[in-house]
Design a protein around this motif. Structure first.
Motif, PDB file in Angstrom:
ATOM      1  N   VAL A   1      15.130  -5.772  -7.226  1.00  0.00           N
ATOM      2  CA  VAL A   1      16.281  -5.249  -6.500  1.00  0.00           C
ATOM      3  C   VAL A   1      15.881  -4.972  -5.059  1.00  0.00           C
ATOM      4  CG1 VAL A   1      17.979  -3.386  -6.351  1.00  0.00           C
ATOM      5  CG2 VAL A   1      17.244  -4.229  -8.592  1.00  0.00           C
ATOM      6  N   GLY A   2      16.711  -5.425  -4.127  1.00  0.00           N
ATOM      7  CA  GLY A   2      16.443  -5.195  -2.715  1.00  0.00           C
ATOM      8  C   GLY A   2      17.576  -4.447  -2.061  1.00  0.00           C
ATOM      9  N   LEU A   3      17.242  -3.431  -1.255  1.00  0.00           N
ATOM     10  CA  LEU A   3      18.204  -2.714  -0.429  1.00  0.00           C
ATOM     11  C   LEU A   3      17.835  -2.974   1.022  1.00  0.00           C
ATOM     12  CD1 LEU A   3      18.381   0.723  -2.298  1.00  0.00           C
ATOM     13  CD2 LEU A   3      20.060  -1.107  -2.355  1.00  0.00           C
TER      14      LEU A   3
ATOM     15  N   ARG B   1      10.069  -4.363  -7.968  1.00  0.00           N
ATOM     16  CA  ARG B   1      11.176  -3.900  -8.802  1.00  0.00           C
ATOM     17  C   ARG B   1      12.268  -3.258  -7.949  1.00  0.00           C
ATOM     18  NH1 ARG B   1      12.055  -6.363 -13.415  1.00  0.00           N
ATOM     19  NH2 ARG B   1      10.149  -6.599 -14.601  1.00  0.00           N
ATOM     20  N   LEU B   2      11.850  -2.509  -6.929  1.00  0.00           N
ATOM     21  CA  LEU B   2      12.784  -1.955  -5.957  1.00  0.00           C
ATOM     22  C   LEU B   2      12.128  -2.024  -4.596  1.00  0.00           C
ATOM     23  CD1 LEU B   2      15.386  -0.523  -5.129  1.00  0.00           C
ATOM     24  CD2 LEU B   2      14.250   1.661  -5.618  1.00  0.00           C
TER      25      LEU B   2
ATOM     26  N   ALA C   1      15.285   6.006   2.950  1.00  0.00           N
ATOM     27  CA  ALA C   1      15.889   6.388   1.671  1.00  0.00           C
ATOM     28  C   ALA C   1      15.869   7.904   1.554  1.00  0.00           C
ATOM     29  CB  ALA C   1      15.138   5.755   0.505  1.00  0.00           C
ATOM     30  N   LEU C   2      16.958   8.475   1.095  1.00  0.00           N
ATOM     31  CA  LEU C   2      17.057   9.918   0.902  1.00  0.00           C
ATOM     32  C   LEU C   2      17.275  10.199  -0.579  1.00  0.00           C
ATOM     33  CD1 LEU C   2      17.321  12.829   1.984  1.00  0.00           C
ATOM     34  CD2 LEU C   2      19.762  12.373   2.318  1.00  0.00           C
TER      35      LEU C   2
ATOM     36  N   LEU D   1      11.063  13.058  -7.311  1.00  0.00           N
ATOM     37  CA  LEU D   1      10.594  11.678  -7.401  1.00  0.00           C
ATOM     38  C   LEU D   1       9.246  11.698  -8.119  1.00  0.00           C
ATOM     39  CD1 LEU D   1      10.779   8.678  -6.685  1.00  0.00           C
ATOM     40  CD2 LEU D   1       9.631   9.202  -4.526  1.00  0.00           C
ATOM     41  N   GLU D   2       9.179  11.044  -9.264  1.00  0.00           N
ATOM     42  CA  GLU D   2       7.954  11.026 -10.053  1.00  0.00           C
ATOM     43  C   GLU D   2       7.429   9.604 -10.120  1.00  0.00           C
ATOM     44  OE1 GLU D   2       6.416  12.014 -14.608  1.00  0.00           O
ATOM     45  OE2 GLU D   2       8.269  12.910 -13.847  1.00  0.00           O
TER      46      GLU D   2
END
Length: 323
Positions: free
Chosen positions: A195-197, A205-206, A212-213, A218-219
């Motif tokens: 997945v790409g933003l 994977r990302l 990014a907020l 976040l683990e």
């Protein structure tokens, strides 16, 4: 008598040459029939006129208000009027039958008086309601466009099948113009599920190209922070690096209540903490501390040597004085 005259007049207007058979129940012909035309090109050809199907009462009836299609006396499809609902809830149905008994048990599509369209159901509650699966065709670029006005700015869902092998893309787009020319905000690769933003070619994977907020925790088992060339503080060990003396550090702490080159508490509380930057600065302090320890170790070694030398001299003096 009047009704009979109208019927005869209608038949005369339909075709003067048609051969009709009246069984008392049905009026039939095997000829081509034209209404308003003397040269019909189909079994029933109506020129400059209307064909009206009406039924008395709103009962859904497979024998009235219906056009049937099939072959060899087997009726498979139908267009049917459903007047069982009070206006404006009546509908036009496109139906099918799995048998030859006029059951029409398959509901393909429905159109309500309110303009709602149903696919796979006869009670649509939206402009388009689909009951079942949906599949695009075989084009390499297929999309759905969402906009407030026709052809206006909006969002899109785009399938891009131009990739080699199975490396095709699924995009969420936004902006002006056609969906295929809009900005691609989110991308999913078909062969990997990556997945790409902000990127159309994600390799993880990302993958996020931008900020990014996360309003929450976040683990992660591992966090990798890349560094720009020259930012890793090995420069502390360069010969021309100016290491502050401990007295200078002490004066700075007294004046500012934090270490040199480290953000103060107000900055971090206001702007947040840049993990990568702060980790490098902490490494800088560790390397400076290592230099201080090396210098102090040299001083301690020298002090030990001096103390040992003085102890030996004292021992010699004590030996002489005892004699």
């Amino acid at each position: 008598m009047k009704k009979l005259l109208i019927t005869v007049g209608l038949l005369a207007s339909i075709s003067l040459n048609a051969q009709w058979t009246d069984s008392g129940v049905n009026l039939t012909t095997t000829d081509i029939v034209g209404i308003g035309t003397v040269s019909p090109s189909a079994r029933l050809d109506i020129l400059n006129g209307d064909l009206e199907l009406m039924q008395s009462g709103g009962t859904l009836n497979n024998s009235r208000g219906i056009i049937k299609f099939g072959e060899n006396d087997i009726r498979l499809f139908a267009i049917q009027y459903d007047g069982t609902q009070s206006s404006p809830g009546n509908k036009l149905l496109f139906r099918g039958s799995t048998g030859s008994d006029d059951s029409y048990n398959l509901n393909f599509m429905s159109f309500s008086q309110t303009g709602y369209v149903g696919i796979g159901n006869i009670e649509p509650r939206e402009k388009l309601e689909l009951s079942g699966n949906f599949r695009f065709g075989n084009s390499s670029h297929q999309y759905i466009h969402f906009a407030e006005v026709d052809g206006g700015d909006g969002f899109g869902i785009l399938f891009d099948g131009s990739g080699s092998g199975n490396d095709n893309m699924f995009h969420i787009t936004g902006g002006a113009g056609n969906v295929s020319s809009q900005n691609k905000h989110l991308t999913i690769r078909r062969n990997t599920g990556f997945v790409g933003l902000g990127t159309i070619s994600p390799n993880e994977r990302l993958e996020v190209n931008g900020n990014a907020l996360i309003q929450g925790s976040l683990e992660s088992k591992k966090v990798k922070v890349t560094a720009t060339p020259g930012s890793v503080p090995d420069y502390v060990f360069d010969k021309d690096y100016r290491l502050k003396s401990l007295s200078e550090v002490e004066e700075f702490i007294k004046a500012n209540s934090h270490l040199p080159n480290i953000p103060n508490s107000k900055e971090i509380e206001t702007n947040g903490q840049d993990v990568g930057y702060l980790q490098l600065k902490l490494l800088e302090k560790i390397e400076e501390l290592t230099l201080y320890m090396i210098e102090q170790n040299k001083e301690m070694v020298e002090l030990k040597r001096t103390v040992k030398s003085q102890a030996e001299k004292i021992k010699i003096l004590e030996s002489r004085s005892s004699n």
